[in-house]
Design an enzyme around this catalytic site. Structure first.
Site, mmCIF file in Angstrom:
data_model
loop_
_atom_site.group_PDB
_atom_site.id
_atom_site.type_symbol
_atom_site.label_atom_id
_atom_site.label_comp_id
_atom_site.label_asym_id
_atom_site.label_seq_id
_atom_site.Cartn_x
_atom_site.Cartn_y
_atom_site.Cartn_z
ATOM 1 N N ARG A 128 0.845 -1.195 0.000
ATOM 2 C CA ARG A 128 0.000 0.000 0.000
ATOM 3 C C ARG A 128 0.885 1.252 0.000
ATOM 4 O O ARG A 128 1.947 1.273 0.644
ATOM 5 C CB ARG A 128 -0.840 -0.035 1.272
ATOM 6 C CG ARG A 128 -1.791 1.122 1.488
ATOM 7 C CD ARG A 128 -2.960 1.058 0.589
ATOM 8 N NE ARG A 128 -4.068 1.867 1.062
ATOM 9 C CZ ARG A 128 -5.124 2.140 0.294
ATOM 10 N NH1 ARG A 128 -5.197 1.697 -0.951
ATOM 11 N NH2 ARG A 128 -6.122 2.854 0.766
ATOM 12 N N THR A 404 -9.111 0.727 -9.018
ATOM 13 C CA THR A 404 -8.629 -0.510 -8.453
ATOM 14 C C THR A 404 -8.887 -1.679 -9.402
ATOM 15 O O THR A 404 -9.799 -1.626 -10.202
ATOM 16 C CB THR A 404 -9.397 -0.754 -7.134
ATOM 17 O OG1 THR A 404 -9.274 0.430 -6.370
ATOM 18 C CG2 THR A 404 -8.928 -1.959 -6.394
ATOM 19 N N THR A 422 -4.282 -0.815 -6.876
ATOM 20 C CA THR A 422 -5.072 0.378 -7.173
ATOM 21 C C THR A 422 -4.237 1.644 -7.270
ATOM 22 O O THR A 422 -3.128 1.713 -6.738
ATOM 23 C CB THR A 422 -6.135 0.588 -6.062
ATOM 24 O OG1 THR A 422 -7.035 1.613 -6.460
ATOM 25 C CG2 THR A 422 -5.520 0.956 -4.727
ATOM 26 N N ASN A 424 -6.465 4.135 -6.740
ATOM 27 C CA ASN A 424 -7.692 4.678 -6.140
ATOM 28 C C ASN A 424 -8.720 5.034 -7.208
ATOM 29 O O ASN A 424 -9.371 4.154 -7.740
ATOM 30 C CB ASN A 424 -7.405 5.852 -5.201
ATOM 31 C CG ASN A 424 -8.593 6.127 -4.278
ATOM 32 O OD1 ASN A 424 -9.415 5.242 -4.077
ATOM 33 N ND2 ASN A 424 -8.704 7.317 -3.742
ATOM 34 N N GLY A 496 -13.817 -1.515 -6.352
ATOM 35 C CA GLY A 496 -15.124 -0.939 -6.021
ATOM 36 C C GLY A 496 -15.148 -0.136 -4.735
ATOM 37 O O GLY A 496 -16.222 0.063 -4.150
HETATM 38 O O1 DON Z 1 -8.050 1.031 -1.172
HETATM 39 C C1 DON Z 1 -9.235 1.304 -1.331
HETATM 40 O O2 DON Z 1 -10.114 0.874 -0.620
HETATM 41 C C2 DON Z 1 -9.626 2.178 -2.493
HETATM 42 N N1 DON Z 1 -8.521 3.027 -2.822
HETATM 43 C C3 DON Z 1 -10.054 1.322 -3.623
HETATM 44 C C4 DON Z 1 -10.448 2.099 -4.850
HETATM 45 C C5 DON Z 1 -11.292 1.344 -5.785
HETATM 46 O O3 DON Z 1 -11.654 0.221 -5.560
HETATM 47 C C6 DON Z 1 -11.716 2.088 -6.991
HETATM 48 N N2 DON Z 1 -12.251 1.183 -7.969
HETATM 49 N N3 DON Z 1 -13.303 0.964 -8.325
#
Ligand code: DON
Length: 593
Positions: A128, A404, A422, A424, A496
């Protein structure tokens, strides 16, 4: 190409499409006839682009890769065929997606990898992003203390320090079977140098982001052009190819030091960003113990913080385990009610207790204790929705001693890897590092900019997820693996945002409780509750009318929105067959051998 050869090629392409769509052969014949008529049975120039043939379901014995783009699934499968294990394939897929799936695939972002080896050994890699050293708790607030809209979402200041490259190098060092990093990254370099064809969806996405790309870049990136992108256009990314070559040749220093680091820091200085050489040098991915829980005799292996996903998933499963979901039935009012009430309580806990456990004492053991979650459901009312304002975070026992994309891989020995990665939002912060060709993330928005103020996903948080230098922002990503009786059962995950956790929850419940096939579960419509706002979010045309009526009568407010999740999963059947299921919500593709 000779006409005859062209017709055969066209026939094979349409036949594959027909099989996927379950269409009758007669329609294929009509299609082929129309095609022949359209070319007047004369030799004409070959169409430049026939489209990818996308497998939504694949059944194979040896290995399987399911991910967001067919070219990357192919790369992963080739690595498996060449003797690579599931981790090797996952590394190759991560780099390939960074090229062919720029909306979310990345080297400028981060992610999580959950591993289960065939012998049952589990591991979890946290790559991350981290807050830069100059980040601070109030960095997105104005002088009155209000959140400045968009600042954590767009442009240079939205980016955390990227983790993907260090993550892949860590995974390689610990688990590679091929032991040849070049072989894992070279396919991505080739795709960046030689280009790949855009799908229709990708062309549309790029077109809709043109204005943002222009606004948030100091130099015109490769994604911007004067005419609209269209399906089949070749996207060549020379700067990205050079960055990948530096990573291939210099490893960590090809990204976190030397020319790439200089380009990142120059980009930051040009756009008032704050990532420094020191931040890049200090970034290290972190190995963690995978979280392991039990659901109806299945072992669920998932991601610990800095994702909230694994903790929340285990909490959800434990919250519903004492309810007879199978008797209620799939998408019945009773089943949706129980699941939504569990979600409401778990997301209230998430907002209060979850954050980077390297910085905040997350009471993990207490939160995933089945007794705690069952107690949280004690006030469940079978006839009524509980207003979210009446629910607050629980008090789990304190720890005594913590856009993501997802892909799933299984190799011939039964090793499994589940990765969610991701930047984001779609195309992250929209800023491409000039000269290095990759997009930076806007992961800083996953922190709580101000207690109680919702982020892009409507999620609220407080102290546990406040911004601090070097801290990882809380994620919802939930890469997971399920095993049964010591054998691999399922590999699952989804993008998501806040809906990731509930999407994975539904996949597991669909298969285990409702006896659905992997494919039916992946393609089925989904619902989601996250405590606040106090809605059940639904995909359009999802729940049966009677269920919706029943839920409204209980006091739920239903909120129809777009897609929920985009799951790429693999199920291992008792005879060892691997069933890959790729979500029809995207261009996702299952490939095996
Ligand atoms: O880490 C997370 O929870 C978010 N940054 C995820 C972003 C995401 O899933 C966008 N896609 N649809």
């Amino acid at each position: 190409m000779p006409l005859f050869q062209r017709l055969i090629q066209r026939f094979m392409y349409l036949e594959k499409q027909r099989k996927q769509a379950g269409m009758k052969r007669i329609l294929l014949l009509i299609g082929t006839t129309l095609f022949m008529a359209s070319i007047g049975c004369k030799q004409s120039p070959a169409p430049a682009w026939e489209g990818y043939s996308i497998n939504k379901v694949a059944e194979e014995k040896q290995g399987m890769v399911v991910c967001a783009h067919p070219a990357a699934s192919q790369v992963g499968t080739d690595v498996l065929k060449a003797g690579g294990n599931a981790v090797d394939a996952a590394i190759a897929v991560q780099f390939a997606l960074a090229v062919v799936y720029p909306v979310a695939g990345n080297i400028g972002g981060g992610g999580f990898m959950v591993i289960r080896q065939a012998d049952g050994h589990t591991d979890a890699l946290d790559y991350r992003e981290k807050a830069p050293a100059a980040a601070g708790r109030d960095m997105y607030l104005d002088s009155t203390g209000a959140v400045i809209p968009g600042l954590s979402l767009n442009g240079h200041l939205a980016s955390g320090v990227p983790g993907s490259v260090d993550g892949m190098l860590e995974a390689f060092a610990r688990y590679s079977q091929l032991k040849d990093f070049n072989k894992l990254i070279q396919p991505a370099i080739d795709l960046a140098e030689q280009g790949f064809h855009l799908t229709e969806r990708q062309a549309k996405n790029l077109n809709s982001a043109q204005e943002s790309f222009i606004k948030y870049n100091t130099k015109k990136p490769v994604f911007v052009r004067d005419s609209a992108w269209k399906e089949g256009d070749l996207l060549i990314q020379p700067d990205l190819a050079q960055t990948l070559i530096r990573i291939r040749d210099q490893g960590r220093d090809g990204f976190y030091a030397g020319k790439t680091a200089d380009l990142i820091v120059a980009e930051m200085q040009a756009g008032h960003g704050i990532i420094t050489h020191q931040d890049l040098q200090d970034y290290h991915a972190q190995w963690r113990d995978a979280l392991v829980g039990d659901y109806r005799g299945y072992q669920v292996i998932t991601m610990p913080p800095s994702s909230s996903g694994g903790v929340a998933l285990l909490q959800l499963l434990e919250s519903v385990e004492t309810f007879p979901l199978a008797d209620y039935g799939f998408h019945s009012t009773e089943a949706v009610h129980v699941m939504a009430e569990a979600e409401r309580r778990v997301y209230a806990d998430r907002a209060e207790h979850l954050g980077d456990m390297d910085f905040y004492p997350v009471p993990i053991e207490g939160m995933i204790d089945p007794a705690y979650n069952q107690a949280r459901m004690k006030d469940f009312d079978p006839a009524h929705a509980t207003p979210s304002d009446a629910i607050s975070a629980g008090t789990p026992a304190a720890k005594e001693s913590e856009q993501t994309t997802h892909f799933s891989v299984v190799d011939k020995d039964g090793n499994a890897v589940s990765v969610t990665t991701t930047i984001n939002g779609g195309y992250g912060c929209k800023t491409v590092v000039s000269g290095a060709g990759f997009l930076l993330n806007n992961e800083m928005d996953d922190f709580s900019s101000k207690p109680g103020v919702p982020n892009m996903f409507g999620l609220v948080g407080g102290e546990a997820n406040a911004i601090q230098p070097g801290k990882r922002m809380l994620s919802s990503m939930t890469p997971s693996i399920v095993a049964k009786d010591g054998k691999l059962f399922m590999v699952v995950g989804s993008p998501g945002g806040s809906t990731i956790i509930t999407s994975v929850f539904q996949m597991i419940v669909d298969v285990i409780d409702f006896g659905m096939t992997m494919d039916a579960s992946v393609q089925s419509s989904r619902f989601h509750h996250q405590w606040k706002p106090d809605f059940i979010f639904l995909e359009p045309d999802s729940l049966p009318a009677a269920t919706m009526q029943g839920l409204r009568a209980m006091g739920y407010e239903l909120n129809i929105r777009g897609n929920i999740g985009r799951v790429d999963a693999i199920l291992r059947q008792p005879d060892g067959t691997l069933v890959g299921a790729a979500d029809t919500r995207g261009d996702d593709h299952a490939e095996g051998y």
